[in-house]
Design a protein around this motif. Structure first.
Motif, PDB file in Angstrom:
ATOM      1  N   GLY A 178       7.441  13.146  -7.007  1.00 32.24           N
ATOM      2  CA  GLY A 178       6.342  13.520  -6.125  1.00 32.24           C
ATOM      3  C   GLY A 178       5.856  12.324  -5.333  1.00 32.24           C
ATOM      4  N   ASP A 179       4.536  12.161  -5.286  1.00 29.94           N
ATOM      5  CA  ASP A 179       3.950  11.041  -4.544  1.00 29.94           C
ATOM      6  C   ASP A 179       4.017   9.728  -5.314  1.00 29.94           C
ATOM      7  OD1 ASP A 179       3.324  12.683  -2.420  1.00 29.94           O
ATOM      8  OD2 ASP A 179       1.286  13.095  -3.115  1.00 29.94           O
ATOM      9  N   ARG A 180       4.235   9.792  -6.623  1.00 29.65           N
ATOM     10  CA  ARG A 180       4.244   8.583  -7.455  1.00 29.65           C
ATOM     11  C   ARG A 180       5.564   7.829  -7.333  1.00 29.65           C
ATOM     12  NH1 ARG A 180       4.726  10.433 -12.377  1.00 29.65           N
ATOM     13  NH2 ARG A 180       6.730   9.457 -12.731  1.00 29.65           N
ATOM     14  N   VAL A 181       5.469   6.513  -7.192  1.00 29.54           N
ATOM     15  CA  VAL A 181       6.640   5.638  -7.194  1.00 29.54           C
ATOM     16  C   VAL A 181       6.514   4.735  -8.416  1.00 29.54           C
ATOM     17  CG1 VAL A 181       7.856   3.778  -6.001  1.00 29.54           C
ATOM     18  CG2 VAL A 181       6.917   5.697  -4.693  1.00 29.54           C
ATOM     19  N   ASP A 182       7.442   4.892  -9.356  1.00 31.95           N
ATOM     20  CA  ASP A 182       7.437   4.052 -10.549  1.00 31.95           C
ATOM     21  C   ASP A 182       8.034   2.684 -10.252  1.00 31.95           C
ATOM     22  OD1 ASP A 182       6.334   6.072 -12.186  1.00 31.95           O
ATOM     23  OD2 ASP A 182       8.314   6.983 -12.395  1.00 31.95           O
ATOM     24  N   HIS A 183       9.032   2.653  -9.409  1.00 31.05           N
ATOM     25  CA  HIS A 183       9.684   1.393  -9.038  1.00 31.05           C
ATOM     26  C   HIS A 183      10.429   1.599  -7.725  1.00 31.05           C
ATOM     27  CE1 HIS A 183      12.185  -2.208  -9.178  1.00 31.05           C
ATOM     28  NE2 HIS A 183      13.214  -1.435  -8.932  1.00 31.05           N
ATOM     29  N   ALA A 184      10.272   0.626  -6.832  1.00 31.53           N
ATOM     30  CA  ALA A 184      11.043   0.624  -5.586  1.00 31.53           C
ATOM     31  C   ALA A 184      11.485  -0.804  -5.296  1.00 31.53           C
ATOM     32  CB  ALA A 184      10.204   1.152  -4.422  1.00 31.53           C
ATOM     33  N   GLN A 185      12.677  -0.916  -4.752  1.00 34.45           N
ATOM     34  CA  GLN A 185      13.181  -2.205  -4.303  1.00 34.45           C
ATOM     35  C   GLN A 185      13.500  -2.081  -2.825  1.00 34.45           C
ATOM     36  OE1 GLN A 185      16.543  -3.971  -6.375  1.00 34.45           O
ATOM     37  NE2 GLN A 185      17.245  -4.891  -4.457  1.00 34.45           N
ATOM     38  N   LEU A 186      12.903  -2.958  -2.047  1.00 29.78           N
ATOM     39  CA  LEU A 186      13.189  -3.041  -0.625  1.00 29.78           C
ATOM     40  C   LEU A 186      13.855  -4.389  -0.385  1.00 29.78           C
ATOM     41  CD1 LEU A 186       9.861  -1.702   0.927  1.00 29.78           C
ATOM     42  CD2 LEU A 186      11.895  -0.427   0.255  1.00 29.78           C
ATOM     43  N   SER A 187      15.045  -4.362   0.180  1.00 25.29           N
ATOM     44  CA  SER A 187      15.786  -5.591   0.423  1.00 25.29           C
ATOM     45  C   SER A 187      15.543  -6.089   1.841  1.00 25.29           C
ATOM     46  CB  SER A 187      17.280  -5.340   0.213  1.00 25.29           C
ATOM     47  OG  SER A 187      17.520  -4.957  -1.128  1.00 25.29           O
ATOM     48  N   TRP A 188      15.544  -7.410   1.984  1.00 30.60           N
ATOM     49  CA  TRP A 188      15.408  -8.037   3.291  1.00 30.60           C
ATOM     50  C   TRP A 188      16.805  -8.395   3.761  1.00 30.60           C
ATOM     51  CZ3 TRP A 188      12.351  -7.849   7.075  1.00 30.60           C
ATOM     52  CH2 TRP A 188      12.341  -8.809   8.086  1.00 30.60           C
ATOM     53  N   PRO A 189      17.179  -8.062   5.000  1.00 27.97           N
ATOM     54  CA  PRO A 189      18.548  -8.275   5.478  1.00 27.97           C
ATOM     55  C   PRO A 189      19.080  -9.709   5.318  1.00 27.97           C
ATOM     56  CG  PRO A 189      17.358  -6.893   7.023  1.00 27.97           C
ATOM     57  CD  PRO A 189      16.361  -7.386   6.009  1.00 27.97           C
ATOM     58  N   LEU A 190      18.204 -10.708   5.374  1.00 25.56           N
ATOM     59  CA  LEU A 190      18.659 -12.090   5.247  1.00 25.56           C
ATOM     60  C   LEU A 190      18.683 -12.578   3.800  1.00 25.56           C
ATOM     61  CD1 LEU A 190      16.876 -13.772   8.296  1.00 25.56           C
ATOM     62  CD2 LEU A 190      19.197 -12.870   8.138  1.00 25.56           C
ATOM     63  N   GLY A 191      18.312 -11.706   2.863  1.00 26.48           N
ATOM     64  CA  GLY A 191      18.319 -12.074   1.448  1.00 26.48           C
ATOM     65  C   GLY A 191      16.959 -11.853   0.815  1.00 26.48           C
ATOM     66  N   GLY A 192      16.974 -11.516  -0.463  1.00 26.31           N
ATOM     67  CA  GLY A 192      15.728 -11.289  -1.191  1.00 26.31           C
ATOM     68  C   GLY A 192      15.131  -9.938  -0.877  1.00 26.31           C
ATOM     69  N   GLY A 193      13.857  -9.800  -1.154  1.00 27.36           N
ATOM     70  CA  GLY A 193      13.162  -8.556  -0.911  1.00 27.36           C
ATOM     71  C   GLY A 193      11.892  -8.486  -1.732  1.00 27.36           C
TER      72      GLY A 193
ATOM     73  N   LEU B 112      -1.875  -4.566 -10.621  1.00 28.28           N
ATOM     74  CA  LEU B 112      -2.163  -5.246  -9.358  1.00 28.28           C
ATOM     75  C   LEU B 112      -2.976  -4.333  -8.451  1.00 28.28           C
ATOM     76  CD1 LEU B 112       1.379  -6.736  -8.685  1.00 28.28           C
ATOM     77  CD2 LEU B 112      -0.602  -7.911  -9.648  1.00 28.28           C
ATOM     78  N   ARG B 113      -3.911  -4.915  -7.738  1.00 28.69           N
ATOM     79  CA  ARG B 113      -4.720  -4.137  -6.803  1.00 28.69           C
ATOM     80  C   ARG B 113      -4.012  -4.010  -5.462  1.00 28.69           C
ATOM     81  NH1 ARG B 113      -9.923  -6.919  -5.823  1.00 28.69           N
ATOM     82  NH2 ARG B 113      -8.533  -8.657  -6.003  1.00 28.69           N
ATOM     83  N   PRO B 114      -3.957  -2.816  -4.898  1.00 28.18           N
ATOM     84  CA  PRO B 114      -3.370  -2.646  -3.573  1.00 28.18           C
ATOM     85  C   PRO B 114      -4.103  -3.498  -2.536  1.00 28.18           C
ATOM     86  CG  PRO B 114      -3.635  -0.523  -4.631  1.00 28.18           C
ATOM     87  CD  PRO B 114      -4.345  -1.532  -5.491  1.00 28.18           C
ATOM     88  N   GLY B 115      -3.335  -4.002  -1.577  1.00 23.95           N
ATOM     89  CA  GLY B 115      -3.922  -4.736  -0.467  1.00 23.95           C
ATOM     90  C   GLY B 115      -4.202  -6.196  -0.746  1.00 23.95           C
ATOM     91  N   THR B 116      -3.726  -6.741  -1.866  1.00 26.56           N
ATOM     92  CA  THR B 116      -3.998  -8.146  -2.197  1.00 26.56           C
ATOM     93  C   THR B 116      -2.754  -9.020  -2.101  1.00 26.56           C
ATOM     94  OG1 THR B 116      -3.631  -7.761  -4.561  1.00 26.56           O
ATOM     95  CG2 THR B 116      -5.884  -7.499  -3.749  1.00 26.56           C
TER      96      THR B 116
ATOM     97  N   PRO C 142       8.841 -10.917  -5.379  1.00 19.72           N
ATOM     98  CA  PRO C 142       7.416 -10.609  -5.222  1.00 19.72           C
ATOM     99  C   PRO C 142       7.198  -9.115  -5.447  1.00 19.72           C
ATOM    100  CG  PRO C 142       8.233 -11.890  -3.366  1.00 19.72           C
ATOM    101  CD  PRO C 142       9.427 -11.475  -4.171  1.00 19.72           C
ATOM    102  N   THR C 143       6.068  -8.786  -6.073  1.00 20.67           N
ATOM    103  CA  THR C 143       5.765  -7.385  -6.362  1.00 20.67           C
ATOM    104  C   THR C 143       4.385  -7.012  -5.849  1.00 20.67           C
ATOM    105  OG1 THR C 143       4.848  -7.899  -8.539  1.00 20.67           O
ATOM    106  CG2 THR C 143       7.196  -7.406  -8.435  1.00 20.67           C
ATOM    107  N   LEU C 144       4.233  -5.759  -5.497  1.00 19.80           N
ATOM    108  CA  LEU C 144       2.948  -5.268  -5.038  1.00 19.80           C
ATOM    109  C   LEU C 144       2.769  -3.819  -5.444  1.00 19.80           C
ATOM    110  CD1 LEU C 144       3.084  -4.306  -1.329  1.00 19.80           C
ATOM    111  CD2 LEU C 144       4.945  -5.623  -2.273  1.00 19.80           C
ATOM    112  N   ARG C 145       1.541  -3.385  -5.411  1.00 20.75           N
ATOM    113  CA  ARG C 145       1.195  -1.994  -5.688  1.00 20.75           C
ATOM    114  C   ARG C 145       0.564  -1.393  -4.449  1.00 20.75           C
ATOM    115  NH1 ARG C 145       0.679  -0.601 -11.221  1.00 20.75           N
ATOM    116  NH2 ARG C 145       2.479  -1.518 -12.248  1.00 20.75           N
ATOM    117  N   ALA C 146       0.669  -0.081  -4.332  1.00 17.39           N
ATOM    118  CA  ALA C 146       0.163   0.608  -3.150  1.00 17.39           C
ATOM    119  C   ALA C 146      -0.550   1.890  -3.534  1.00 17.39           C
ATOM    120  CB  ALA C 146       1.313   0.925  -2.201  1.00 17.39           C
ATOM    121  N   THR C 147      -1.589   2.207  -2.800  1.00 20.05           N
ATOM    122  CA  THR C 147      -2.296   3.470  -2.984  1.00 20.05           C
ATOM    123  C   THR C 147      -1.376   4.626  -2.621  1.00 20.05           C
ATOM    124  OG1 THR C 147      -4.368   2.354  -2.464  1.00 20.05           O
ATOM    125  CG2 THR C 147      -4.362   4.763  -2.355  1.00 20.05           C
ATOM    126  N   ASP C 148      -0.635   4.486  -1.528  1.00 19.53           N
ATOM    127  CA  ASP C 148       0.362   5.467  -1.113  1.00 19.53           C
ATOM    128  C   ASP C 148       1.691   4.737  -0.951  1.00 19.53           C
ATOM    129  OD1 ASP C 148       2.007   7.372   0.074  1.00 19.53           O
ATOM    130  OD2 ASP C 148       0.446   8.108   1.437  1.00 19.53           O
TER     131      ASP C 148
END
Length: 138
Positions: free
Chosen positions: A40-55, A71-75, A11-17
């Motif tokens: 700086g403040d811009r994130v081109d790509h981030a991966q956050l993993s979930w301890p039980l698998g996926g992320g 994608l719109r933030p907050g959706t 799953p992917t999402l975008r964020a204002t910050d």
């Protein structure tokens, strides 16, 4: 015994910050910061993993007029399996998560709660692991 393959759907999402959202998801919900690219403040790509698998994968919303993934933030909304709903709920509350539904048992055998992150995304955490499905042979 068939072993479940590594996650192939992210799953992917975008964020204002995005940097603030990453800190919040790590502190409030226990995601693990696996990779963060950008300046700086811009994130081109981030991966956050979930301890039980996926992320999840996420990035900054302001990518310019040529953005191919606008994608719109907050959706965003996700259901995440956890083994200890009360402990995760307590952690989320302590980190300032907006709790929309406190821990409760469902008629399908799950214990779960619902929260909103600072960007407005919805997160449901529960013990229900889904119904068994077939795993393709490797």
């Amino acid at each position: 015994m068939t072993q479940t393959p590594p996650p192939q759907v992210w799953p992917t999402l975008r964020a204002t910050d995005a940097r603030a959202l990453i800190r919040f998801l790590v502190e409030a919900f226990g995601f693990e910061e696996t990779a963060v690219y950008g300046e700086g403040d811009r994130v081109d790509h981030a991966q956050l993993s979930w301890p039980l698998g996926g992320g999840v994968m996420l990035g900054s919303a302001d990518r310019g007029p040529d953005d191919k993934w606008p994608l719109r933030p907050g959706t965003f909304g996700a259901y995440v399996v956890t083994e200890d709903v009360p402990a995760l709920h307590k952690r989320a509350v302590a980190a300032g998560a907006e709790i929309l539904q406190p821990p409760a048992d469902t008629d399908y055998g799950s214990s779960e709660f619902l929260a909103r992150d600072p960007e407005g995304n919805l997160w449901s955490f529960g013990t229900y692991r889904g119904e068994p499905g077939s795993v393709a042979a490797q």
